[in-house]
Design a protein around this motif. Structure first.
Motif, PDB file in Angstrom:
ATOM      1  N   ARG A  15       0.832  -1.202   0.000  1.00 52.58           N
ATOM      2  CA  ARG A  15       0.000   0.000   0.000  1.00 52.58           C
ATOM      3  C   ARG A  15       0.869   1.255   0.000  1.00 52.58           C
ATOM      4  O   ARG A  15       1.727   1.439   0.877  1.00 52.58           O
ATOM      5  CB  ARG A  15      -0.913  -0.004   1.220  1.00 52.58           C
ATOM      6  CG  ARG A  15      -1.904   1.149   1.271  1.00 52.58           C
ATOM      7  CD  ARG A  15      -2.813   1.016   2.488  1.00 52.58           C
ATOM      8  NE  ARG A  15      -3.712   2.141   2.608  1.00 52.58           N
ATOM      9  CZ  ARG A  15      -4.861   2.277   1.966  1.00 52.58           C
ATOM     10  NH1 ARG A  15      -5.250   1.313   1.143  1.00 52.58           N
ATOM     11  NH2 ARG A  15      -5.619   3.325   2.142  1.00 52.58           N
ATOM     12  N   ALA A  17       1.117   5.535  -2.112  1.00 48.09           N
ATOM     13  CA  ALA A  17       0.503   6.480  -3.038  1.00 48.09           C
ATOM     14  C   ALA A  17       0.948   6.225  -4.472  1.00 48.09           C
ATOM     15  O   ALA A  17       0.147   6.304  -5.407  1.00 48.09           O
ATOM     16  CB  ALA A  17       0.850   7.910  -2.625  1.00 48.09           C
ATOM     17  N   VAL A  18       2.220   5.935  -4.648  1.00 51.93           N
ATOM     18  CA  VAL A  18       2.799   5.806  -5.988  1.00 51.93           C
ATOM     19  C   VAL A  18       3.722   4.599  -6.023  1.00 51.93           C
ATOM     20  O   VAL A  18       4.383   4.274  -5.034  1.00 51.93           O
ATOM     21  CB  VAL A  18       3.596   7.079  -6.363  1.00 51.93           C
ATOM     22  CG1 VAL A  18       4.294   6.915  -7.713  1.00 51.93           C
ATOM     23  CG2 VAL A  18       2.677   8.295  -6.402  1.00 51.93           C
ATOM     24  N   ARG A  49       1.756  12.525 -18.702  1.00 46.56           N
ATOM     25  CA  ARG A  49       0.656  11.642 -18.325  1.00 46.56           C
ATOM     26  C   ARG A  49       0.252  10.769 -19.513  1.00 46.56           C
ATOM     27  O   ARG A  49       0.302  11.190 -20.672  1.00 46.56           O
ATOM     28  CB  ARG A  49      -0.535  12.469 -17.850  1.00 46.56           C
ATOM     29  CG  ARG A  49      -1.678  11.624 -17.327  1.00 46.56           C
ATOM     30  CD  ARG A  49      -2.786  12.489 -16.775  1.00 46.56           C
ATOM     31  NE  ARG A  49      -3.912  11.671 -16.337  1.00 46.56           N
ATOM     32  CZ  ARG A  49      -5.014  12.171 -15.810  1.00 46.56           C
ATOM     33  NH1 ARG A  49      -5.152  13.491 -15.669  1.00 46.56           N
ATOM     34  NH2 ARG A  49      -6.003  11.378 -15.425  1.00 46.56           N
ATOM     35  N   ASP A  62      -4.256   1.584 -15.832  1.00 40.62           N
ATOM     36  CA  ASP A  62      -4.057   2.693 -14.891  1.00 40.62           C
ATOM     37  C   ASP A  62      -3.737   3.963 -15.670  1.00 40.62           C
ATOM     38  O   ASP A  62      -3.313   3.917 -16.834  1.00 40.62           O
ATOM     39  CB  ASP A  62      -2.913   2.370 -13.922  1.00 40.62           C
ATOM     40  CG  ASP A  62      -2.858   3.312 -12.731  1.00 40.62           C
ATOM     41  OD1 ASP A  62      -3.883   3.991 -12.466  1.00 40.62           O
ATOM     42  OD2 ASP A  62      -1.818   3.379 -12.052  1.00 40.62           O
ATOM     43  N   VAL A  64      -1.069   6.851 -15.704  1.00 39.68           N
ATOM     44  CA  VAL A  64       0.309   6.869 -15.220  1.00 39.68           C
ATOM     45  C   VAL A  64       1.025   8.132 -15.670  1.00 39.68           C
ATOM     46  O   VAL A  64       0.493   8.925 -16.463  1.00 39.68           O
ATOM     47  CB  VAL A  64       1.079   5.631 -15.736  1.00 39.68           C
ATOM     48  CG1 VAL A  64       0.382   4.337 -15.325  1.00 39.68           C
ATOM     49  CG2 VAL A  64       1.243   5.691 -17.259  1.00 39.68           C
ATOM     50  N   SER A  84       5.400   5.863 -13.438  1.00 40.81           N
ATOM     51  CA  SER A  84       4.821   5.995 -12.100  1.00 40.81           C
ATOM     52  C   SER A  84       3.337   5.647 -12.159  1.00 40.81           C
ATOM     53  O   SER A  84       2.572   6.282 -12.905  1.00 40.81           O
ATOM     54  CB  SER A  84       5.000   7.422 -11.570  1.00 40.81           C
ATOM     55  OG  SER A  84       6.372   7.753 -11.470  1.00 40.81           O
ATOM     56  N   THR A  85       2.955   4.616 -11.392  1.00 48.04           N
ATOM     57  CA  THR A  85       1.559   4.202 -11.318  1.00 48.04           C
ATOM     58  C   THR A  85       1.025   4.481  -9.933  1.00 48.04           C
ATOM     59  O   THR A  85       1.768   4.885  -9.033  1.00 48.04           O
ATOM     60  CB  THR A  85       1.427   2.689 -11.614  1.00 48.04           C
ATOM     61  OG1 THR A  85       1.930   1.956 -10.476  1.00 48.04           O
ATOM     62  CG2 THR A  85       2.195   2.287 -12.861  1.00 48.04           C
ATOM     63  N   HIS A  86      -0.266   4.258  -9.745  1.00 45.81           N
ATOM     64  CA  HIS A  86      -0.791   4.279  -8.392  1.00 45.81           C
ATOM     65  C   HIS A  86      -0.217   3.093  -7.621  1.00 45.81           C
ATOM     66  O   HIS A  86       0.125   2.063  -8.198  1.00 45.81           O
ATOM     67  CB  HIS A  86      -2.324   4.223  -8.403  1.00 45.81           C
ATOM     68  CG  HIS A  86      -2.958   5.481  -8.909  1.00 45.81           C
ATOM     69  ND1 HIS A  86      -3.239   5.700 -10.247  1.00 45.81           N
ATOM     70  CD2 HIS A  86      -3.345   6.615  -8.254  1.00 45.81           C
ATOM     71  CE1 HIS A  86      -3.779   6.900 -10.398  1.00 45.81           C
ATOM     72  NE2 HIS A  86      -3.855   7.482  -9.207  1.00 45.81           N
ATOM     73  N   GLY A  87      -0.120   3.248  -6.306  1.00 47.08           N
ATOM     74  CA  GLY A  87       0.462   2.197  -5.487  1.00 47.08           C
ATOM     75  C   GLY A  87      -0.498   1.058  -5.215  1.00 47.08           C
ATOM     76  O   GLY A  87      -1.578   0.972  -5.799  1.00 47.08           O
TER      77      GLY A  87
END
Length: 449
Positions: A15, A17-18, A49, A62, A64, A84-87
């Motif tokens: 878990r 954020a990124v 993005r 996602d 990213v 960079s993706t969501h975590g």
């Protein structure tokens, strides 16, 4: 040299954020282009993005941010894309799976840094420093790893290598002009150059004991008679209640080991059973374990409480025990909150009031890492057994060179020792590194590094 596209998660799973995914290799931009909508390889180092989709199903995985790094201006020296993706557990895993489906291969541990080394982006010492920085648990370890990553040790070794080559060049005159009695270069000049490079190699080698101790953590063994406050002091230095503490002598039966940071330096604390003669079989085993730890210690913290030492027999046994120790000893007198006068020997401490604990921490760091403290963070330090072994080889060859000259061995034969010393330094820097050395190093890396 492998150059196929590889991919891995560069941040810890879980878990957050990124999450960051790293993609590298020949064809990495093609792989990214199959998954990212849009993808702009023509805008290097620009974080833009995009939508990440599965190339087989076109399913949206996602939203990213992706940044391309064209070769050779990247970490690995290859085309690199950082995404960079969501975590979390699901999204980063599915993003990696999509990139694998697009043609990338899951990276092996340390493969990104291995490729950086093979492409000349960093040397072997810097690769080791990268691993040490990731594993650092104490400020002193972090500072030393950053210094090595900044080529502090590499630069010193390259300078030593240059001095050896200059000395070899002086000897070459004797080879080219054998008919000259003294040669065009005086023996005094050769001796001065030899002595300078030998002293520099020896000085660097002298940092090895504390440098290796810095990387592994100094083994600090707390020893002394029963009920001397050893377990209480262990808990105080550790900052948590790990050892059971009672007023009953002999409470500690087995050694308890834990890692901690003292004055910015890493230590492995060991609380041991009280040293005394005992008929209790279990306690005897604990005392034997304590003695084995004492024999292996880098530093011994010897405890006795404020009321100890009144008997002549006790003093003789204590002094005999201390005289047989090979490791440095820091003596403390505990339970100073109950004392009515300062102790005749040992640093006074109290875990109840905190008296003397800061002074004790400073003393422990000074005793275990005094040379490193004197050098500061500017001078390079040898931190691995591999470094020490290579420097020992180089020093041995340099000394063999001098001994051969004193025996009157011809110049061509003596010069082989200098060439061997240069080879030892080349091995240390990693000019030519066997695959098995790289395999051992990078097996300890995380996959995304």
């Amino acid at each position: 040299m492998l150059s196929d596209p590889i991919v891995a998660l560069a941040t810890p799973p879980g878990r957050s954020a990124v999450a960051v995914i790293r993609l590298s290799g020949r064809g990495a931009f093609d792989v990214a282009g199959r998954c990212l909508r849009p993808f702009h390889p023509d805008r290097p180092r620009a974080a833009l993005r995009a939508r990440l989709v599965h190339p087989g199903t076109d399913e949206h995985v996602d939203d990213v941010v992706a940044a391309p790094f064209p070769a050779p201006r990247s970490y690995t020296g290859e085309d690199v894309v950082e995404i960079s993706t969501h975590g979390g557990l699901l999204v980063p895993g599915e993003a990696v799976a999509a990139l694998v489906a697009a043609g990338a291969r899951p990276a092996q541990p340390g493969e990104f840094t291995r490729r950086a080394l093979l492409h000349g982006k960093l040397d072997l010492l810097q690769a080791e420093a990268t691993a040490d920085l990731i594993d650092a648990g104490a400020p002193a370890q972090r500072r030393r790893a950053l210094r090595q990553l900044d080529r502090g040790l590499s630069s010193r070794l390259e300078a030593l290598r240059g001095e050896l080559l200059e000395l070899e060049a002086l000897i070459a005159y004797d080879i080219d002009f054998p008919e000259e009695d003294e040669g065009p270069v005086s023996p005094a000049r050769v001796t001065a150059a030899w002595r300078a490079v030998r002293e520099r190699i020896a000085a660097l080698l002298a940092t090895a004991p504390e440098g290796e101790r810095l990387r592994e953590g100094a083994l600090l063994v707390i020893a002394g008679p029963p009920n001397a406050g050893k377990s209480s002091l262990f808990n105080a230095l550790l900052g948590q209640e790990r050892a059971i503490v009672t007023e009953v002598p002999g409470t500690t039966r087995d050694a308890i080991e834990a890692s901690t940071v003292i004055a910015g330096f890493p230590f492995r604390l060991v609380d041991t059973a009280g040293l005394r003669d005992s008929d209790d079989r279990v306690e005897q085993i604990g005392i034997e374990v304590a003695r084995r730890y004492v024999d292996a210690a880098d530093l011994i913290l010897f405890c006795e409480d404020h009321a100890a030492g009144s008997g002549e027999q006790y003093a003789r046994r204590r002094d005999a025990f201390l005289a047989n120790l090979s490791a440095p000893v820091v003596r403390v007198t505990t339970k100073q909150d109950l004392a009515t006068r300062p102790p005749p020997d040992g640093l006074p401490v109290s875990v109840v009031t905190g008296v003397g604990l800061d002074a004790l921490r400073a003393r422990l760091a000074e005793t275990a890492f005094g040379r490193l403290l004197a050098l500061g963070d500017v001078e390079p330090v040898v931190t691995r057994a591999r470094h020490r072994t290579a420097l020992e080889r180089a020093l041995g060859e340099v000394e063999a060179f001098s001994a051969a000259r004193e025996r009157g061995v011809d110049a061509a034969a003596t010069a082989t020792h200098l060439r061997a010393a240069v080879g030892a330094l080349d091995d240390l820097i990693g000019v030519v590194t066997p695959d098995d050395v790289l395999d051992r190093l990078f097996a300890s890396f995380c996959v995304g590094k």
